[in-house]
Design an enzyme around this catalytic site. Sequence first.
Site, PDB file in Angstrom:
ATOM      1  N   GLU A  45       0.852  -1.182   0.000  1.00  0.00           N
ATOM      2  CA  GLU A  45       0.000   0.000   0.000  1.00  0.00           C
ATOM      3  C   GLU A  45       0.892   1.237   0.000  1.00  0.00           C
ATOM      4  OE1 GLU A  45      -2.798  -0.156   3.229  1.00  0.00           O
ATOM      5  OE2 GLU A  45      -3.065  -2.324   2.973  1.00  0.00           O
ATOM      6  N   ASP A  56      -4.269   8.973  10.750  1.00  0.00           N
ATOM      7  CA  ASP A  56      -2.911   8.481  10.933  1.00  0.00           C
ATOM      8  C   ASP A  56      -2.261   9.045  12.182  1.00  0.00           C
ATOM      9  OD1 ASP A  56      -2.785   6.893   8.578  1.00  0.00           O
ATOM     10  OD2 ASP A  56      -2.630   8.736   7.397  1.00  0.00           O
TER      11      ASP A  56
END
Length: 255
Positions: A45, A56
């Site tokens: 990814e 994140d």
Amino acid sequence: MNRIDKKLNDEGKLLSIYFTAGYPSLNDTQDIIIKLEESGVDMIEIGLPFSDPLADGPIIQDSSTQAIKNGMNSNLLFDQLKNIRSTTQIPIILMGYINPIIQFGYDKFVNKLIDCEVDGVILPDLPLLEYKKELKPFFDKNNISFISLISPNTSIERVKEIDQISDGFLYVVSSSSITGQNNLFDANQIKYFNSLNNIFLKNPKIIGFGISDKKSFDMACNYSNGAIIGTKFINSLDVLNLNKSIEKFINSILL
């Protein structure tokens, strides 16, 4: 059937690695992809750097900030990927946020995915209705997987709805926290994984968030088809000895 589907048809525990395009250095993308495949990784990814990656944790946020400072952008990433299939057939998934894609342009984005033979896309903040309207016909036509996230806060009814519109696999977020939180799964998380395994879903499941070492990787694979590691991998990268640091980290998970 694209490369993701073929890989998921294989038996065994699948390891998917996330890294941020343009980090640690601007032109590391191809080298990281090739070394990951050589080291035994099953899928990759690649994160499109974004200034406000809400889901994140600080390490991935910092890598995204540094990648932007290095000069990474969507056009450059696609330039770096345009000949990647001459060297590797590993499944490649792009992961990013919707604002840069809208600025890039949906049509241009899809054409670049096709040109670079990208296998799948993860856009966590893209509403399903928007995906149906703007991207799904083109993804279906060109065999590009749209991979969706589900979390412990997603109702079973919503999981089924997401499963029907998604392809490739379901990205099972292990907890409601941001990426990079270290833990071995607790009783509530295991109950959540088991609840998903007790309903019929057309897509395989891969667990992400909180996978940091061999023990947590193996544990995740007990409840799914594989696991995704991002934060700990990014944190392991040594700009001065990139290939060696990649090999060392992957070996610590798989060997």
